[in-house]
Design a protein around this motif. Sequence first.
Motif, short mmCIF file in Angstrom:
data_model
loop_
_atom_site.label_atom_id
_atom_site.label_comp_id
_atom_site.label_asym_id
_atom_site.label_seq_id
_atom_site.Cartn_x
_atom_site.Cartn_y
_atom_site.Cartn_z
N ASP A 1 75.38 99.26 -36.50
CA ASP A 1 76.74 99.61 -36.09
C ASP A 1 76.75 100.96 -35.38
O ASP A 1 77.44 101.13 -34.37
N ARG A 2 75.99 101.91 -35.88
CA ARG A 2 75.88 103.23 -35.23
C ARG A 2 75.35 103.06 -33.81
O ARG A 2 75.89 103.62 -32.86
N LYS A 3 74.33 102.24 -33.68
CA LYS A 3 73.74 101.98 -32.36
C LYS A 3 74.76 101.32 -31.43
O LYS A 3 74.86 101.67 -30.26
N ALA A 4 75.54 100.39 -31.95
CA ALA A 4 76.55 99.69 -31.14
C ALA A 4 77.63 100.66 -30.66
O ALA A 4 78.02 100.63 -29.48
N ILE A 5 78.11 101.53 -31.54
CA ILE A 5 79.14 102.50 -31.16
C ILE A 5 78.60 103.47 -30.12
O ILE A 5 79.27 103.74 -29.11
N LEU A 6 77.41 103.99 -30.33
CA LEU A 6 76.82 104.92 -29.37
C LEU A 6 76.57 104.24 -28.01
O LEU A 6 76.75 104.87 -26.97
N ALA A 7 76.23 102.96 -28.03
CA ALA A 7 76.04 102.22 -26.78
C ALA A 7 77.37 102.08 -26.03
O ALA A 7 77.41 102.18 -24.79
N ILE A 8 78.46 101.86 -26.75
CA ILE A 8 79.78 101.78 -26.11
C ILE A 8 80.13 103.12 -25.47
O ILE A 8 80.60 103.17 -24.33
N LEU A 9 79.88 104.21 -26.18
CA LEU A 9 80.15 105.54 -25.63
C LEU A 9 79.29 105.82 -24.41
O LEU A 9 79.76 106.41 -23.43
N ASP A 10 78.03 105.38 -24.43
CA ASP A 10 77.16 105.53 -23.26
C ASP A 10 77.69 104.73 -22.08
O ASP A 10 77.70 105.19 -20.94
N ARG A 11 78.14 103.50 -22.37
CA ARG A 11 78.70 102.67 -21.30
C ARG A 11 79.98 103.28 -20.74
O ARG A 11 80.21 103.28 -19.53
N GLN A 12 80.81 103.83 -21.62
CA GLN A 12 82.03 104.48 -21.15
C GLN A 12 81.69 105.66 -20.23
O GLN A 12 82.36 105.85 -19.21
N THR A 13 80.69 106.42 -20.60
CA THR A 13 80.27 107.55 -19.76
C THR A 13 79.85 107.06 -18.38
O THR A 13 80.26 107.61 -17.36
N ALA A 14 79.04 106.01 -18.36
CA ALA A 14 78.57 105.46 -17.08
C ALA A 14 79.75 104.91 -16.26
O ALA A 14 79.80 105.13 -15.04
N ASP A 15 80.67 104.24 -16.91
CA ASP A 15 81.84 103.69 -16.21
C ASP A 15 82.70 104.81 -15.64
O ASP A 15 83.15 104.74 -14.49
N TRP A 16 82.92 105.85 -16.42
CA TRP A 16 83.70 106.99 -15.95
C TRP A 16 83.02 107.64 -14.75
O TRP A 16 83.65 107.92 -13.73
N ASN A 17 81.73 107.86 -14.87
CA ASN A 17 80.98 108.53 -13.81
C ASN A 17 80.85 107.67 -12.55
O ASN A 17 80.56 108.19 -11.48
N ALA A 18 81.11 106.37 -12.69
CA ALA A 18 81.16 105.48 -11.53
C ALA A 18 82.57 105.41 -10.95
O ALA A 18 82.81 104.72 -9.96
N GLY A 19 83.51 106.13 -11.57
CA GLY A 19 84.88 106.15 -11.08
C GLY A 19 85.71 104.95 -11.49
O GLY A 19 86.74 104.67 -10.89
N ASN A 20 85.31 104.25 -12.55
CA ASN A 20 85.97 103.01 -12.95
C ASN A 20 86.70 103.19 -14.28
O ASN A 20 86.15 102.93 -15.35
N THR A 21 87.95 103.64 -14.21
CA THR A 21 88.73 103.86 -15.43
C THR A 21 89.04 102.54 -16.15
O THR A 21 89.12 102.52 -17.38
N THR A 22 89.19 101.46 -15.41
CA THR A 22 89.46 100.17 -16.05
C THR A 22 88.27 99.74 -16.92
O THR A 22 88.46 99.33 -18.07
N ALA A 23 87.06 99.87 -16.40
CA ALA A 23 85.87 99.54 -17.20
C ALA A 23 85.70 100.52 -18.36
O ALA A 23 85.31 100.13 -19.46
N PHE A 24 86.00 101.79 -18.13
CA PHE A 24 85.94 102.81 -19.19
C PHE A 24 86.80 102.39 -20.38
O PHE A 24 86.42 102.58 -21.54
N MET A 25 87.94 101.79 -20.11
CA MET A 25 88.87 101.38 -21.16
C MET A 25 88.37 100.20 -21.99
O MET A 25 88.95 99.89 -23.03
N ASN A 26 87.28 99.55 -21.58
CA ASN A 26 86.75 98.42 -22.35
C ASN A 26 86.35 98.82 -23.76
O ASN A 26 86.23 97.97 -24.63
N GLY A 27 86.15 100.12 -24.01
CA GLY A 27 85.82 100.57 -25.36
C GLY A 27 87.03 100.63 -26.28
O GLY A 27 86.89 100.81 -27.49
N TYR A 28 88.23 100.50 -25.72
CA TYR A 28 89.46 100.61 -26.49
C TYR A 28 89.99 99.25 -26.92
O TYR A 28 89.74 98.24 -26.28
N TRP A 29 90.75 99.26 -27.99
CA TRP A 29 91.41 98.08 -28.51
C TRP A 29 92.50 97.65 -27.54
O TRP A 29 93.39 98.43 -27.20
#
Length: 143
Positions: free
Chosen positions: A24-52
């Motif tokens: 679970d720790r690995k899964a959460i950290l992977a989501i945060l890593d993906r959010q960082t990559a999505d943000w840095n790609a300029g994609n706020t919609t993809a960044f939001m995939n980590g949210y409910w």
Amino acid sequence: MKKLGSLFLFLFVIIESQAQTAADRKAILAILDRQTADWNAGNTTAFMNGYWQSDSLTFIGKVGVTYGYEATLSNYKRRYPDRASMGTLKFTILKLEFQAPTVAYVIGKFHLTRPKVGDAEGYFTLLWRKMNGKWVIISDHSS
């Protein structure tokens, strides 16, 4: 013999729960890593995939509480309308704890490197819940 069986059962439960926590720790950290990559790609919609994706999502920031996934996404798009305002995101995770098998708590720091408009940074607290086998942020307090 019963004591030995009980001991093995106890050890199995402990090992299983720690393995679950590590996954679970690995899964959460992977989501945060993906959010960082999505943000840095300029994609706020993809960044939001980590949210409910719910009207019950809460985001607490400098201007108060925002309720709901769509309202939170809208605020991100309004506050960060272009790549210059978004900058380059970096998360530093300070604490990740599990309050229950389906509840996690993350404290971290964010830093936005933004050469044209000035850097921004602050801290965040994320409350996570595992729903249908997937971890999602159900509450974000960023300042």
